[in-house]
Design a protein around this motif. Structure first.
Motif, PDB file in Angstrom:
ATOM      1  N   GLU A   1     -29.164 -56.433 -40.183  1.00 34.49           N
ATOM      2  CA  GLU A   1     -29.540 -55.859 -38.927  1.00 34.49           C
ATOM      3  C   GLU A   1     -30.921 -55.274 -38.753  1.00 34.49           C
ATOM      4  OE1 GLU A   1     -26.394 -53.594 -37.833  1.00 34.49           O
ATOM      5  OE2 GLU A   1     -24.959 -55.258 -37.500  1.00 34.49           O
ATOM      6  N   ARG A   2     -31.537 -54.805 -40.034  1.00 36.04           N
ATOM      7  CA  ARG A   2     -32.578 -53.989 -40.206  1.00 36.04           C
ATOM      8  C   ARG A   2     -33.844 -54.803 -40.517  1.00 36.04           C
ATOM      9  NH1 ARG A   2     -32.105 -48.322 -41.315  1.00 36.04           N
ATOM     10  NH2 ARG A   2     -29.941 -47.451 -41.148  1.00 36.04           N
TER      11      ARG A   2
ATOM     12  N   ASP B   1     -21.931 -52.655 -47.120  1.00 31.93           N
ATOM     13  CA  ASP B   1     -21.808 -53.708 -46.107  1.00 31.93           C
ATOM     14  C   ASP B   1     -23.200 -54.348 -45.662  1.00 31.93           C
ATOM     15  OD1 ASP B   1     -21.201 -55.384 -43.886  1.00 31.93           O
ATOM     16  OD2 ASP B   1     -20.233 -54.064 -42.633  1.00 31.93           O
ATOM     17  N   THR B   2     -23.498 -55.608 -46.216  1.00 31.66           N
ATOM     18  CA  THR B   2     -24.820 -55.868 -46.163  1.00 31.66           C
ATOM     19  C   THR B   2     -25.129 -56.139 -44.569  1.00 31.66           C
ATOM     20  OG1 THR B   2     -23.896 -58.125 -46.712  1.00 31.66           O
ATOM     21  CG2 THR B   2     -25.032 -56.922 -48.531  1.00 31.66           C
TER      22      THR B   2
ATOM     23  N   VAL C   1     -39.834 -55.562 -44.965  1.00 34.13           N
ATOM     24  CA  VAL C   1     -41.211 -55.022 -44.537  1.00 34.13           C
ATOM     25  C   VAL C   1     -41.345 -54.182 -43.523  1.00 34.13           C
ATOM     26  CG1 VAL C   1     -43.227 -56.204 -44.219  1.00 34.13           C
ATOM     27  CG2 VAL C   1     -41.922 -57.403 -45.726  1.00 34.13           C
ATOM     28  N   LEU C   2     -41.638 -53.060 -43.894  1.00 31.97           N
ATOM     29  CA  LEU C   2     -41.519 -51.916 -42.718  1.00 31.97           C
ATOM     30  C   LEU C   2     -43.034 -51.836 -42.415  1.00 31.97           C
ATOM     31  CD1 LEU C   2     -39.343 -49.570 -44.870  1.00 31.97           C
ATOM     32  CD2 LEU C   2     -38.755 -51.429 -43.108  1.00 31.97           C
ATOM     33  N   THR C   3     -43.304 -51.595 -40.902  1.00 39.23           N
ATOM     34  CA  THR C   3     -44.609 -51.236 -40.570  1.00 39.23           C
ATOM     35  C   THR C   3     -44.295 -50.121 -39.284  1.00 39.23           C
ATOM     36  OG1 THR C   3     -44.199 -52.986 -38.887  1.00 39.23           O
ATOM     37  CG2 THR C   3     -45.385 -53.726 -40.800  1.00 39.23           C
TER      38      THR C   3
ATOM     39  N   GLN D   1     -25.955 -45.695 -44.175  1.00 35.93           N
ATOM     40  CA  GLN D   1     -26.613 -45.701 -43.169  1.00 35.93           C
ATOM     41  C   GLN D   1     -27.860 -44.526 -43.002  1.00 35.93           C
ATOM     42  OE1 GLN D   1     -23.777 -46.718 -39.659  1.00 35.93           O
ATOM     43  NE2 GLN D   1     -25.501 -48.194 -39.088  1.00 35.93           N
ATOM     44  N   LEU D   2     -27.110 -43.291 -42.808  1.00 44.93           N
ATOM     45  CA  LEU D   2     -27.846 -42.059 -42.957  1.00 44.93           C
ATOM     46  C   LEU D   2     -28.918 -42.086 -43.983  1.00 44.93           C
ATOM     47  CD1 LEU D   2     -25.169 -39.416 -42.344  1.00 44.93           C
ATOM     48  CD2 LEU D   2     -26.916 -40.209 -40.626  1.00 44.93           C
ATOM     49  N   LEU D   3     -28.565 -42.493 -45.149  1.00 43.47           N
ATOM     50  CA  LEU D   3     -29.574 -42.588 -46.574  1.00 43.47           C
ATOM     51  C   LEU D   3     -30.570 -43.688 -46.181  1.00 43.47           C
ATOM     52  CD1 LEU D   3     -27.655 -40.666 -47.442  1.00 43.47           C
ATOM     53  CD2 LEU D   3     -27.769 -41.812 -50.008  1.00 43.47           C
ATOM     54  N   LEU D   4     -30.191 -44.780 -45.554  1.00 44.32           N
ATOM     55  CA  LEU D   4     -31.053 -46.043 -45.298  1.00 44.32           C
ATOM     56  C   LEU D   4     -32.253 -45.693 -44.175  1.00 44.32           C
ATOM     57  CD1 LEU D   4     -28.569 -48.874 -45.099  1.00 44.32           C
ATOM     58  CD2 LEU D   4     -30.679 -48.660 -46.759  1.00 44.32           C
TER      59      LEU D   4
END
Length: 308
Positions: free
Chosen positions: A133-134, A127-128, A306-308, A92-95
């Motif tokens: 969730e993101r 754990d996908t 897709v990140l905004t 999670q930290l890396l994500l």
């Protein structure tokens, strides 16, 4: 014990390789990551290791690794992410860091968003649920195929009348293979055009055995297809890419290139040859490989956010 996160350096290639092979053992049952592959990734010209790589340690043990690169010069960004099953928080930290950096790089390219792709085994150590969730979702599936080869049975194929086949012998041939790659893959999912110098780096040209790269064609069409193989993987001989331009499809050039590669690897003493294929490929590649005895080794999904 808290996790310690820092960028990767070229001297970390061995420990990263060990981590990836530990993940391999869990996901596919045996280690299949080679040191030179990790080194080539860390040397990518579109990677700034200080900002585009991450190592997470639990004590002295490396438990997660991430790498980000930008081939598109636009909104499309790619990442690799590996984490051991019992260290999901490190993942999670890396994500968190990778998503922030992906958006930063896309905006630096002038894009208003980042479209990020991540390839994961269909039964990954990550754990996908953490990426679902993101807002991540699967957009494509690939199969890694493999086939046993034998020098007594896999012999150099005879060339049909009007068909020619040659090894990649010089710089002009290398440039020709690059042009054939660009043309034959242009319609494929997620294709990113690459200039000649970028492509040479991508195929690790300095370390590549160019005698395992072939060009096929016909008297009428000229050069129409290519196959680029590698013999530097410990697990198996590897066909990195094979392509035939649209006008040359249906003439048997793909099958000819495959059989020639099988024979070459068998003559070198290899017992297995592998390659990867998009299961939704519309050129008939999955059926071609099945006809030539290639079977599924494992499957990989492309996840997208897709990140905004």
């Amino acid at each position: 014990m808290p996790y310690r996160v820092r960028p990767a350096g070229l001297t970390d290639a061995a420990v990263v390789t060990d981590l990836l092979n530990e993940v391999d053992r869990i996901e596919i049952g045996r280690p299949e990551t080679d040191l030179h592959t990790v080194e080539a990734d860390l040397k990518r010209p579109d990677v700034d290791l200080d900002r585009d790589s991450w190592l997470a340690f639990h004590g002295e043990r490396l438990v997660a690794y991430g790498l980000l690169w930008d081939e598109s010069g636009g909104e499309r960004i790619d990442i690799d992410h590996y984490v051991l099953p019992d260290h999901q928080h490190a993942g999670q930290l890396l994500l968190d860091a990778m998503e922030a950096r992906a958006l930063d790089r896309a905006r630096g390219n002038g894009a208003g968003r980042a479209v990020v792709h991540l390839h994961l085994n269909t039964e990954p150590t990550l754990d996908t649920r953490l990426i679902e969730e993101r807002g991540w979702g699967v957009v494509r599936r690939y199969h890694v195929l493999r086939r046993p080869v034998d020098a007594a049975e896999d012999v150099v194929p005879e060339l049909p009348s009007g068909v020619r086949l040659r090894s990649c012998a010089d710089e002009a041939d290398r440039a020709r293979v690059h042009a054939l790659y660009q043309s034959s893959f242009a319609e494929h999912f997620d294709f990113q055009p690459r200039g000649y110098e970028q492509w040479l780096h991508d195929v690790d040209a300095d370390a590549l055995d160019w005698s395992l790269v072939w060009i096929a064609g016909t008297e009428e069409l000229g050069d129409a297809g290519f196959l680029l193989a590698r013999d530097d993987r410990e697990a198996m001989g590897w066909i990195r890419s094979i392509g035939v331009v649209r006008a040359g499809r249906g003439l048997g050039l793909g099958g000819l290139l495959l059989r020639n590669a099988f024979a070459a690897f068998a003559a070198r003493g290899r017992d297995t040859v592998g390659l990867g294929v998009d299961t939704s490929n519309t050129t008939g590649a999955p059926a071609l490989y099945a006809r030539h005895g290639m079977a599924v080794h494992y499957a990989v999904d492309t996840w997208e956010a897709v990140l905004t």
